[in-house]
Write a protein that holds these residues in place. Structure first.
Motif, PDB file in Angstrom:
ATOM      1  N   GLY A  38       0.816  -1.216   0.000  1.00 22.62           N
ATOM      2  CA  GLY A  38       0.000   0.000   0.000  1.00 22.62           C
ATOM      3  C   GLY A  38       0.850   1.267   0.000  1.00 22.62           C
ATOM      4  O   GLY A  38       0.484   2.258  -0.624  1.00 22.62           O
ATOM      5  N   LEU A  39       1.994   1.220   0.687  1.00 22.03           N
ATOM      6  CA  LEU A  39       2.828   2.427   0.785  1.00 22.03           C
ATOM      7  C   LEU A  39       3.381   2.863  -0.580  1.00 22.03           C
ATOM      8  O   LEU A  39       3.166   4.012  -0.996  1.00 22.03           O
ATOM      9  CB  LEU A  39       3.967   2.202   1.798  1.00 22.03           C
ATOM     10  CG  LEU A  39       4.943   3.351   1.966  1.00 22.03           C
ATOM     11  CD1 LEU A  39       4.314   4.529   2.707  1.00 22.03           C
ATOM     12  CD2 LEU A  39       6.202   2.905   2.711  1.00 22.03           C
ATOM     13  N   PRO A  40       4.062   1.977  -1.307  1.00 22.28           N
ATOM     14  CA  PRO A  40       4.596   2.441  -2.597  1.00 22.28           C
ATOM     15  C   PRO A  40       3.486   2.731  -3.604  1.00 22.28           C
ATOM     16  O   PRO A  40       3.575   3.692  -4.380  1.00 22.28           O
ATOM     17  CB  PRO A  40       5.481   1.274  -3.064  1.00 22.28           C
ATOM     18  CG  PRO A  40       5.013   0.088  -2.310  1.00 22.28           C
ATOM     19  CD  PRO A  40       4.453   0.587  -1.012  1.00 22.28           C
ATOM     20  N   GLN A  41       2.413   1.928  -3.555  1.00 19.48           N
ATOM     21  CA  GLN A  41       1.308   2.149  -4.491  1.00 19.48           C
ATOM     22  C   GLN A  41       0.634   3.501  -4.224  1.00 19.48           C
ATOM     23  O   GLN A  41       0.298   4.239  -5.140  1.00 19.48           O
ATOM     24  CB  GLN A  41       0.260   1.029  -4.375  1.00 19.48           C
ATOM     25  CG  GLN A  41       0.752  -0.358  -4.752  1.00 19.48           C
ATOM     26  CD  GLN A  41       1.272  -1.149  -3.551  1.00 19.48           C
ATOM     27  OE1 GLN A  41       1.756  -0.578  -2.573  1.00 19.48           O
ATOM     28  NE2 GLN A  41       1.202  -2.468  -3.630  1.00 19.48           N
ATOM     29  N   GLY A  42       0.448   3.792  -2.937  1.00 24.79           N
ATOM     30  CA  GLY A  42      -0.224   5.048  -2.558  1.00 24.79           C
ATOM     31  C   GLY A  42       0.615   6.254  -2.959  1.00 24.79           C
ATOM     32  O   GLY A  42       0.091   7.234  -3.517  1.00 24.79           O
ATOM     33  N   LYS A  43       1.929   6.189  -2.688  1.00 21.88           N
ATOM     34  CA  LYS A  43       2.776   7.332  -3.047  1.00 21.88           C
ATOM     35  C   LYS A  43       2.832   7.508  -4.556  1.00 21.88           C
ATOM     36  O   LYS A  43       2.811   8.627  -5.074  1.00 21.88           O
ATOM     37  CB  LYS A  43       4.189   7.148  -2.475  1.00 21.88           C
ATOM     38  CG  LYS A  43       4.242   7.352  -0.965  1.00 21.88           C
ATOM     39  CD  LYS A  43       5.650   7.548  -0.440  1.00 21.88           C
ATOM     40  CE  LYS A  43       5.586   7.821   1.070  1.00 21.88           C
ATOM     41  NZ  LYS A  43       6.892   8.064   1.670  1.00 21.88           N
ATOM     42  N   ALA A  44       2.883   6.372  -5.274  1.00 20.32           N
ATOM     43  CA  ALA A  44       2.957   6.447  -6.739  1.00 20.32           C
ATOM     44  C   ALA A  44       1.704   7.107  -7.304  1.00 20.32           C
ATOM     45  O   ALA A  44       1.776   7.978  -8.176  1.00 20.32           O
ATOM     46  CB  ALA A  44       3.131   5.043  -7.324  1.00 20.32           C
ATOM     47  N   LEU A  45       0.555   6.714  -6.763  1.00 16.86           N
ATOM     48  CA  LEU A  45      -0.709   7.257  -7.254  1.00 16.86           C
ATOM     49  C   LEU A  45      -0.819   8.753  -6.974  1.00 16.86           C
ATOM     50  O   LEU A  45      -1.231   9.547  -7.825  1.00 16.86           O
ATOM     51  CB  LEU A  45      -1.848   6.491  -6.574  1.00 16.86           C
ATOM     52  CG  LEU A  45      -3.203   6.464  -7.242  1.00 16.86           C
ATOM     53  CD1 LEU A  45      -3.106   5.988  -8.680  1.00 16.86           C
ATOM     54  CD2 LEU A  45      -4.149   5.555  -6.444  1.00 16.86           C
ATOM     55  N   ASP A  46      -0.416   9.127  -5.784  1.00 17.33           N
ATOM     56  CA  ASP A  46      -0.465  10.546  -5.399  1.00 17.33           C
ATOM     57  C   ASP A  46       0.432  11.369  -6.338  1.00 17.33           C
ATOM     58  O   ASP A  46       0.030  12.406  -6.881  1.00 17.33           O
ATOM     59  CB  ASP A  46       0.007  10.661  -3.937  1.00 17.33           C
ATOM     60  CG  ASP A  46      -0.165  12.051  -3.359  1.00 17.33           C
ATOM     61  OD1 ASP A  46      -0.832  12.895  -3.989  1.00 17.33           O
ATOM     62  OD2 ASP A  46       0.405  12.315  -2.272  1.00 17.33           O
ATOM     63  N   LEU A  47       1.658  10.878  -6.560  1.00 18.72           N
ATOM     64  CA  LEU A  47       2.591  11.599  -7.440  1.00 18.72           C
ATOM     65  C   LEU A  47       2.051  11.692  -8.862  1.00 18.72           C
ATOM     66  O   LEU A  47       2.145  12.735  -9.513  1.00 18.72           O
ATOM     67  CB  LEU A  47       3.951  10.888  -7.458  1.00 18.72           C
ATOM     68  CG  LEU A  47       4.831  11.165  -6.242  1.00 18.72           C
ATOM     69  CD1 LEU A  47       5.981  10.155  -6.180  1.00 18.72           C
ATOM     70  CD2 LEU A  47       5.387  12.582  -6.303  1.00 18.72           C
TER      71      LEU A  47
END
Ligand code: APR
Length: 314
Positions: A38-47
């Motif tokens: 969830g952490l890398p996916q969430g940051k990627a989506l936000d960016l």
């Protein structure tokens, strides 16, 4: 021409900041990898959702699977735990060595041609382990430390003299620990030796602050360590590699005779271009700096031995 691929192993504070910098600079497609789902996916989506505003077209993805770093041109490793107030970088050794061993395995399998930049602390030991465990040649495994330490030195000198940071050239060599070596004899402000502009007593204080700069930030943040500046440093190295800039930057490089050091990673100026670490640059040191260099090297050797004991014990 296909875009370059940059894999960020560790999607925490530094990893996320590097992804942002890659996007803003349009350096290449980014894969953020982490063990926390969830952490890398969430940051990627936000960016990614800032792309229309910032006007970038690169892809940013997040993953917990090593397959997704396949074919990366550059891998930057921040996986691991960070210091808490009062801890030294060396206190992270046992935990981070075990993490780095796994990470190196993932890189070796899925990105066998990558240029690898290690940031995880204790840096000098972690970059050593990365080289050993990937089996990559020395020109493709480097540690980020000296650019940051030198940048801290330049920042404090510029603040002291109230001049632009661009006018200050300074280099910090040696291990990325409290005994790093700010090279006063080569520090200049637009060609003027720093010793002509700042008293030696004040320089002692500034250099002590440089050595403790990471600790100073931790004592303020309390639950995190520096992340903007380490991220900038690693992205500068990435740019030099991907754009074949032949830029001279202080980094932790594997030495085989240069500076009289055999078989250790140590912070020295290197040239980074399309061949990775293309050259180690030897600069002259004063007798006092040479002594500090030797003391720092002794510490790095102890650290590598301690790591071998930890890993040997399983
Ligand atoms: N594989 C991938 N990622 C991992 C692993 C692993 N085996 N173990 C931990 N991580 C991840 C964590 O889940 C976390 O998201 O590494 C990330 C580290 O991020 P932060 O804790 O935010 O740390 P950061 O400030 O980014 O610093 C990372 O760089 O400068 C050094 O001392 C610092 O060693 C530390 C590292």
């Amino acid at each position: 021409m296909a875009r370059k691929k940059i894999a960020l192993i560790g999607a925490g504070a530094i990893g996320g900041t590097m992804a942002h910098l890659c996007a803003l600079k349009g350096l290449g497609d980014v894969v953020l990898y982490d063990v926390i789902d969830g952490l890398p996916q969430g940051k990627a989506l936000d960016l990614l959702q800032s792309a229309p505003i910032e006007n970038f077209d690169i892809e940013i993805t997040g993953s917990t699977k090593y397959e997704d770093i396949a074919g990366a041109d550059v891998c930057i490793v921040t996986a691991g735990i960070v210091r808490k107030p009062g801890m030294s970088r060396d206190d992270l050794l046992g935990t981070n060595a075990k993490i780095l061993r796994q990470v190196a395995e993932g890189i070796k399998t899925y990105a066998p041609n990558a240029f690898v930049i290690a940031i995880t602390n204790p840096l000098d030991a972690m970059v050593t382990l990365t080289k050993r465990a990937t089996g990559f040649p020395k020109n493709r495994v480097v540690g980020q430390s000296g650019i940051l330490d030198s940048s801290r030195y330049r920042t404090f000198i510029a603040q002291e003299l109230k001049v632009s940071v661009a006018s200050v050239s300074a280099v910090v060599l040696g291990g990325h620990g409290d005994d790093m070596v700010p090279v006063r004899s080569s520090c200049q402000v637009s060609g003027v030796p720093i010793t002509k502009l700042i008293s030696s007593q004040r320089l002692d204080e500034i250099e002590a602050r440089v050595r403790n700069a990471g600790g100073e930030i931790i004592s303020l943040l309390k639950t995190a360590s520096a992340f903007y500046s380490p991220a900038s440093a690693a992205i500068r190295m990435t740019q030099a590699y991907l754009m074949d800039k032949k830029e001279i930057l202080p980094c932790a490089a594997y030495l085989e005779g240069e500076y009289g050091v055999h078989g250790y990673y140590f912070g020295v100026p290197v040239m980074i271009g399309a061949g990775g670490i293309e050259k180690v640059i030897e600069i002259e040191l004063s007798p006092q700096e040479k002594k500090a260099f030797e003391d720092s090297l002794a510490h790095v050797k102890d650290l590598v031995q301690a790591m071998d004991r930890v890993l040997g014990a399983g």
